[in-house]
Enzyme design. Structure first.
Site, mmCIF file in Angstrom:
data_model
loop_
_atom_site.group_PDB
_atom_site.id
_atom_site.type_symbol
_atom_site.label_atom_id
_atom_site.label_comp_id
_atom_site.label_asym_id
_atom_site.label_seq_id
_atom_site.Cartn_x
_atom_site.Cartn_y
_atom_site.Cartn_z
ATOM 1 N N CYS A 176 0.706 -1.044 0.172
ATOM 2 C CA CYS A 176 -0.065 0.081 -0.037
ATOM 3 C C CYS A 176 0.886 1.159 0.001
ATOM 4 O O CYS A 176 1.645 1.492 0.884
ATOM 5 C CB CYS A 176 -0.766 -0.006 1.218
ATOM 6 S SG CYS A 176 -1.877 1.784 1.603
ATOM 7 N N CYS A 214 0.799 3.256 3.313
ATOM 8 C CA CYS A 214 1.498 2.593 4.219
ATOM 9 C C CYS A 214 2.829 2.910 4.208
ATOM 10 O O CYS A 214 3.582 2.924 5.233
ATOM 11 C CB CYS A 214 1.005 0.909 4.423
ATOM 12 S SG CYS A 214 -0.635 0.690 4.838
ATOM 13 N N ASP A 269 -0.031 16.662 -1.003
ATOM 14 C CA ASP A 269 -0.218 15.903 -2.291
ATOM 15 C C ASP A 269 0.780 15.954 -3.500
ATOM 16 O O ASP A 269 1.217 17.117 -3.473
ATOM 17 C CB ASP A 269 -1.498 16.013 -2.774
ATOM 18 C CG ASP A 269 -2.019 15.004 -3.675
ATOM 19 O OD1 ASP A 269 -3.097 14.292 -3.552
ATOM 20 O OD2 ASP A 269 -1.560 14.776 -4.996
ATOM 21 N N ASN A 279 -12.482 10.365 -1.751
ATOM 22 C CA ASN A 279 -12.996 9.518 -2.839
ATOM 23 C C ASN A 279 -12.969 8.132 -2.489
ATOM 24 O O ASN A 279 -12.042 7.710 -1.692
ATOM 25 C CB ASN A 279 -12.086 9.911 -4.083
ATOM 26 C CG ASN A 279 -12.202 11.146 -4.544
ATOM 27 O OD1 ASN A 279 -13.087 11.913 -4.728
ATOM 28 N ND2 ASN A 279 -10.847 11.735 -4.850
ATOM 29 N N HIS A 332 -6.218 3.435 0.439
ATOM 30 C CA HIS A 332 -5.922 3.679 2.062
ATOM 31 C C HIS A 332 -6.694 4.938 2.078
ATOM 32 O O HIS A 332 -6.463 5.977 1.640
ATOM 33 C CB HIS A 332 -4.362 3.749 2.260
ATOM 34 C CG HIS A 332 -4.054 4.028 3.761
ATOM 35 N ND1 HIS A 332 -3.032 3.162 4.234
ATOM 36 C CD2 HIS A 332 -4.251 5.127 4.443
ATOM 37 C CE1 HIS A 332 -2.893 3.629 5.505
ATOM 38 N NE2 HIS A 332 -3.650 4.507 5.652
ATOM 39 N N HIS A 363 -8.144 8.420 2.989
ATOM 40 C CA HIS A 363 -7.412 9.756 2.990
ATOM 41 C C HIS A 363 -8.355 10.659 2.865
ATOM 42 O O HIS A 363 -9.361 10.545 2.116
ATOM 43 C CB HIS A 363 -6.302 9.647 2.203
ATOM 44 C CG HIS A 363 -6.624 9.094 0.554
ATOM 45 N ND1 HIS A 363 -6.768 7.991 0.060
ATOM 46 C CD2 HIS A 363 -6.825 10.036 -0.554
ATOM 47 C CE1 HIS A 363 -7.176 8.082 -1.077
ATOM 48 N NE2 HIS A 363 -7.132 9.452 -1.585
HETATM 49 P P1 AMP Z 1 -7.490 9.521 -4.600
HETATM 50 O O1 AMP Z 1 -7.285 9.716 -6.249
HETATM 51 O O2 AMP Z 1 -8.654 10.260 -4.141
HETATM 52 O O3 AMP Z 1 -7.298 8.092 -4.179
HETATM 53 O O4 AMP Z 1 -6.315 10.481 -4.090
HETATM 54 C C1 AMP Z 1 -4.947 10.092 -4.097
HETATM 55 C C2 AMP Z 1 -4.092 11.240 -4.077
HETATM 56 O O5 AMP Z 1 -2.678 10.700 -3.789
HETATM 57 C C3 AMP Z 1 -4.102 11.766 -5.418
HETATM 58 O O6 AMP Z 1 -4.323 13.200 -5.210
HETATM 59 C C4 AMP Z 1 -2.349 11.805 -5.760
HETATM 60 O O7 AMP Z 1 -1.752 12.719 -6.499
HETATM 61 C C5 AMP Z 1 -1.774 11.556 -4.320
HETATM 62 N N1 AMP Z 1 -0.531 10.720 -4.389
HETATM 63 C C6 AMP Z 1 -0.186 9.776 -5.056
HETATM 64 N N2 AMP Z 1 1.177 9.251 -4.996
HETATM 65 C C7 AMP Z 1 1.514 10.252 -4.058
HETATM 66 C C8 AMP Z 1 2.781 10.189 -3.204
HETATM 67 N N3 AMP Z 1 3.854 9.488 -3.306
HETATM 68 N N4 AMP Z 1 2.853 11.530 -2.324
HETATM 69 C C9 AMP Z 1 1.807 12.279 -2.130
HETATM 70 N N5 AMP Z 1 0.584 12.238 -2.839
HETATM 71 C C10 AMP Z 1 0.590 11.107 -3.428
#
Ligand code: AMP
Length: 112
Positions: A3, A6, A29, A85, A96, A98
């Protein structure tokens, strides 16, 4: 468990941390969709809002106690949006739990 969040929580993948305590982590993000775009996650793996239960509801409540403090600390005095989401229709890309915090400027009236 494979994950992404995680791994961020364990420090195996780098992140820009904004807030951390024993239960939760808040970091920036990687692909911001607003001038300030933060993610708040529980340290214990929960797949999504769909998996909120009596067992983890205390941590979720803690997240929502911390969000206003984080927003204040980040200067979001004129408001912000909190989004989570859930599942493919909502384009959840990381399984995970958020909460996105978006702010730092005028946001769209549209949410979908
Ligand atoms: P969701 O699409 O609602 O599941 O949001 C997941 C979020 O995680 C997205 O806005 C991505 O830009 C963000 N994301 C993906 N990988 C990383 C990372 N390594 N560090 C910080 N944010 C991330």
């Amino acid at each position: 468990m494979d994950c992404l969040f995680c791994k961020i929580i364990k420090g195996e993948i780098p992140s820009v941390k904004v807030y951390e305590d024993e239960k939760i982590l808040c970091f920036r993000d990687i692909a911001p969709q607003a001038p300030v775009h933060l993610l708040v996650v529980p340290k214990a793996h929960v797949p999504s809002v769909d998996a909120i239960s009596k067992e983890n509801a205390g941590t979720v409540a803690h997240i929502f106690e911390c969000i206003p403090k984080i927003a204040k600390q980040q200067g979001l005095s004129k408001g912000y949006r909190v989004i989570s989401n859930v599942g493919p229709d909502a384009c959840q890309s990381v399984p995970h739990l958020h909460f996105h915090i978006l702010g730092g400027g005028q946001l769209s009236e549209k949410m979908a």
